[in-house]
Enzyme design. Structure first.
Site, short mmCIF file in Angstrom:
data_model
loop_
_atom_site.label_atom_id
_atom_site.label_comp_id
_atom_site.label_asym_id
_atom_site.label_seq_id
_atom_site.Cartn_x
_atom_site.Cartn_y
_atom_site.Cartn_z
N PRO A 86 3.82 0.88 0.39
CA PRO A 86 4.60 2.05 0.01
C PRO A 86 3.90 3.38 0.24
O PRO A 86 2.69 3.51 0.00
CB PRO A 86 4.87 1.84 -1.48
CG PRO A 86 3.86 0.84 -1.92
CD PRO A 86 3.59 -0.03 -0.73
N ASN A 87 4.67 4.33 0.71
CA ASN A 87 4.27 5.73 0.92
C ASN A 87 3.36 5.93 2.13
O ASN A 87 3.04 7.07 2.47
CB ASN A 87 3.63 6.33 -0.35
CG ASN A 87 4.57 6.27 -1.52
OD1 ASN A 87 5.69 6.75 -1.41
ND2 ASN A 87 4.16 5.65 -2.62
N ARG A 94 1.30 13.33 3.55
CA ARG A 94 1.12 13.03 2.14
C ARG A 94 -0.33 13.31 1.72
O ARG A 94 -1.26 12.75 2.30
CB ARG A 94 1.42 11.54 1.97
CG ARG A 94 1.03 10.97 0.64
CD ARG A 94 0.98 9.45 0.74
NE ARG A 94 0.73 8.87 -0.55
CZ ARG A 94 0.23 7.66 -0.75
NH1 ARG A 94 -0.06 6.87 0.28
NH2 ARG A 94 0.01 7.22 -1.97
N TYR A 102 -5.77 11.66 2.17
CA TYR A 102 -5.47 10.69 3.24
C TYR A 102 -5.62 11.25 4.65
O TYR A 102 -5.42 10.52 5.62
CB TYR A 102 -4.05 10.12 3.03
CG TYR A 102 -3.90 9.42 1.70
CD1 TYR A 102 -4.61 8.27 1.43
CD2 TYR A 102 -3.07 9.93 0.70
CE1 TYR A 102 -4.50 7.62 0.20
CE2 TYR A 102 -2.93 9.30 -0.52
CZ TYR A 102 -3.64 8.14 -0.78
OH TYR A 102 -3.53 7.51 -1.99
N ASN A 156 -2.89 -2.74 4.05
CA ASN A 156 -3.01 -1.65 3.08
C ASN A 156 -1.75 -1.72 2.23
O ASN A 156 -0.68 -1.24 2.62
CB ASN A 156 -3.12 -0.29 3.77
CG ASN A 156 -3.39 0.82 2.76
OD1 ASN A 156 -3.24 0.62 1.56
ND2 ASN A 156 -3.81 1.98 3.25
N ALA A 162 -0.10 1.24 -3.48
CA ALA A 162 -0.17 1.07 -4.93
C ALA A 162 0.09 -0.37 -5.37
O ALA A 162 -0.33 -0.78 -6.46
CB ALA A 162 0.81 2.02 -5.61
N GLU A 209 -8.15 -6.52 2.82
CA GLU A 209 -7.58 -5.43 2.03
C GLU A 209 -8.13 -4.11 2.58
O GLU A 209 -9.35 -3.97 2.74
CB GLU A 209 -7.97 -5.60 0.56
CG GLU A 209 -7.51 -4.45 -0.32
CD GLU A 209 -7.95 -4.58 -1.78
OE1 GLU A 209 -8.09 -5.73 -2.27
OE2 GLU A 209 -8.18 -3.55 -2.42
N HIS A 241 -8.08 0.25 2.47
CA HIS A 241 -7.69 1.53 1.88
C HIS A 241 -8.29 2.66 2.67
O HIS A 241 -9.47 2.59 3.09
CB HIS A 241 -8.16 1.64 0.42
CG HIS A 241 -7.58 0.57 -0.43
ND1 HIS A 241 -6.27 0.55 -0.81
CD2 HIS A 241 -8.15 -0.56 -0.92
CE1 HIS A 241 -6.04 -0.54 -1.51
NE2 HIS A 241 -7.17 -1.23 -1.60
N ARG A 249 -11.79 7.22 -7.41
CA ARG A 249 -10.55 7.87 -7.87
C ARG A 249 -10.20 7.40 -9.29
O ARG A 249 -11.06 6.93 -10.01
CB ARG A 249 -9.44 7.58 -6.85
CG ARG A 249 -9.78 8.14 -5.46
CD ARG A 249 -8.68 7.87 -4.44
NE ARG A 249 -7.44 8.55 -4.82
CZ ARG A 249 -6.25 8.32 -4.25
NH1 ARG A 249 -6.16 7.43 -3.27
NH2 ARG A 249 -5.17 8.96 -4.65
C1 DQA Z 1 -4.40 3.61 -0.77
C2 DQA Z 1 -4.99 3.74 -2.17
C3 DQA Z 1 -3.97 3.35 -3.22
O1 DQA Z 1 -4.53 3.48 -4.52
C4 DQA Z 1 -2.75 4.25 -3.12
O2 DQA Z 1 -1.77 3.86 -4.05
C5 DQA Z 1 -2.19 4.33 -1.74
C6 DQA Z 1 -3.11 4.40 -0.61
C7 DQA Z 1 -5.38 4.08 0.33
O3 DQA Z 1 -5.15 3.75 1.49
O4 DQA Z 1 -6.36 4.79 0.03
O5 DQA Z 1 -0.99 4.39 -1.55
O6 DQA Z 1 -4.13 2.23 -0.52
#
Ligand code: DQA
Length: 147
Positions: A9-10, A17, A22, A72, A75, A96, A98, A105
């Site tokens: 998501p996102n 964003r 990011y 990735n 959240a 995994e 990020h 954070r």
């Molecule tokens: C993320 C870190 C997550 O905590 C966050 O919710 C994201 C992006 C990252 O790529 O740093 O959406 O996965």
């Protein structure tokens, strides 16, 4: 190798964003870099804002010869037991990923529901985190340490 880059998501908003966290690069930029870095590999990309769609995509990957996944989960990383269970059911490794250093954070980002089901974690290297995750999958496939 046939590798899946899977975003949650996102992450469709990369580049727009929270650029302070990011960065300003888009996922299209990142995929171009990945294709240049791994010219002999097939890199498949999928993004969804929906938890079930991510699970469906991972289950589909079982049937199409995918050999590793850079995931990735956004959240959902911090909440999804369903993704954990799905990853554990897969016959290929999942890393995994990020973009940000989640450990620097908010405390709710320090917890991962999926890390224990993954073969490794890459975080904090910006969009390069994806490239490093694919490097890890290739290293592993080439006989690197599997522990
Ligand atoms: C993320 C870190 C997550 O905590 C966050 O919710 C994201 C992006 C990252 O790529 O740093 O959406 O996965």
């Amino acid at each position: 190798m046939k590798l899946l880059v899977l975003n949650g998501p996102n992450l469709n908003l990369l580049g727009e964003r929270e650029p302070g966290i990011y960065g300003t690069g888009s996922m299209e930029d990142c995929l171009k870099t990945l294709n240049e870095a791994f010219p002999t590999d097939e890199i498949v990309y999928f993004q969804s804002n929906c938890e079930g769609a991510l699970i469906d995509r991972l289950q589909q990957a079982r049937r199409e010869g995918i050999e590793g996944v850079a995931l990735n989960a956004g959240a959902y990383t911090h909440t999804s037991i369903a993704l954990h269970d799905c990853i554990r059911s897969l016959p290929f490794p999942v890393v995994e990923v990020h973009i940000s250093n989640v450990h620097a954070r908010e405390s709710f980002r320090h917890v991962s529901m999926i890390a224990a089901a993954c073969c490794g974690v890459v975080c904090g290297f910006g969009l390069d985190s994806y490239r490093l995750a694919l490097e890890g999958l290739k290293l592993r496939a080439g006989g690197g340490q599997k522990a």
